[in-house]
Scaffold this motif. Structure first.
Motif: not given
Ligand SMILES: [Fe+2]
Length: 394
Positions: A205, A269, A283
């Protein structure tokens, strides 16, 4: 030249620190919640960490209900069951307790319980969120028990659309929790695999937000410090789950990643989402596999930026040094270097690769990648991650 125009949003009130879960009843009063529905996942519901949190409510004589029917990637039937529990119990707010799935589902229940339109009408497309009745959204208290998604400071929830195997982002500004209790003590029981996966999600992120084009110097600043915190603390939290200092810094890095990615995400992503949807992989672990391949692919657009970042983080060797540091971090955390390492017995024919590339280029995160993610590029990245070859390597 970058246009110096953008929109900035900031996180909410965060009560940060070890032991602050004790303030739960006080936080409920502050948020105006008298009768909360406690939303968590079935694994967590059985652990002492959930029991001790519910005991705080018992001691404070707060009436509450528990809902824990959450799949690792929540689907519409989970949401429908949660809404029905919320309405039946006449609850007036949600305590979302857990990792990304429980936090997202808790937020979605609070959002959707009072709406009359189907949830898909509020997908994060254009201004669809304005279709929702804001007065019908219940207040939320978010309590993360992992350090990765940062969903506790986010204004969206992700839900899987089963028919199309895609994850849809449901957005509304009022889905932002009113109060977050970020207590690193709650994360000390996380097993090493989850510590590594969630921590690498936080890194992805920060890194993708930092590399995304656009003017957002505050998101950039938050991302850069978040990256430093991950490099310095994730190996420590992985080696010793009880290291409360490392756990605290990782909890900060996770919230910082989510605050930063309002600027955008990218191809890590975009590729991770279809792999997760089709193979049910973790994930964060999937992001971690793709990370060095995507960094190398983006090189021409981010080389100077990454060199600045490396200098701040004390990583020598500029761009190449940073990629090496990512690869070393992955190795230390026992993250597989390739997709077949992540998915046992993986065999991907041309048709399957083409489907994944098609899904990646239309993923909402693709637009944030600093180099345009074409289908050809997505196929190339997929091959790199299968073969374990970084761009420029023979
Ligand atoms: Fe993520």
């Amino acid at each position: 030249m970058t246009k110096l125009v953008s929109k900035w949003n900031y996180p909410t009130t965060v009560r940060f620190g070890a032991g602050r879960i004790k303030e739960l009843a006080d936080a409920l009063a502050e948020a105006g919640i008298k009768r909360p529905l406690f939303v968590t996942d079935p694994g967590l519901a059985k652990l002492p960490v959930a029991a001790s949190t519910l005991k705080i409510l018992d001691t404070a004589k707060v009436p509450y209900g528990v809902f824990s029917d959450v799949k690792p990637n929540p689907v519409e039937s989970n949401l429908a069951a949660g809404i029905s529990a919320f309405r039946k119990g006449k609850y007036d707010g949600v305590i979302a307790f857990g990792g990304g799935s429980a936090l997202d589902l808790g937020k979605l229940i609070a959002f959707q319980a009072g709406q009359t339109r189907p949830v898909w009408d509020f997908e994060d497309i254009g201004d669809w969120w304005t279709r929702a009745n804001p007065d019908a959204i219940a207040p939320i208290i978010a309590i993360p028990t992992t350090a990765g998604t940062g969903s506790e400071v986010g204004r969206a929830g992700v839900i899987t659309h089963e028919a199309s195997h895609t994850k849809k982002v449901i957005f509304h500004p009022k889905m932002l929790p009113a109060i977050v209790i970020a207590d690193p003590q709650l994360t000390t029981g996380m097993p090493p695999f989850i510590t590594a996966g969630t921590g690498m999600d936080a890194l992805a992120h920060c890194l993708e937000a930092y590399c995304a084009p656009g003017y957002h110097p505050m998101a950039d600043g938050i991302a850069v410090e978040g990256i430093r915190l991950v490099f310095e603390n994730l190996p420590r939290a992985f080696a010793n789950g009880k290291d409360l200092t490392a756990r605290a810094h990782m909890m900060s890095a996770a919230a910082m990643g989510a605050a930063a990615f309002q600027k955008g995400l990218g191809a890590i992503h975009s590729l991770s989402h279809p792999i997760g949807a089709l193979y049910d992989t973790h994930h964060g672990m999937t992001n971690a596999v793709f990370m060095p391949y995507v960094l190398s692919f983006n090189r021409e657009a981010i080389e100077d930026k990454i060199a600045r970042l490396s200098a701040y983080c004390g990583i020598k060797g500029g761009f190449d040094g940073f990629v090496r540091a990512v690869v070393k971090l992955r190795r230390d955390l026992k993250v597989p270097h390739t997709l077949p390492g992540l998915i046992k017995g993986l065999e991907m024919d041309k048709k399957r690769k083409s489907l994944i590339a098609d899904m990646a280029v239309v993923d909402p995160t693709a637009g944030g990648n600093p180099v345009k993610l074409t289908k050809k590029a997505a196929l190339m990245l997929l091959d790199s991650a299968i073969e374990g070859k970084l761009a420029g390597e023979s």
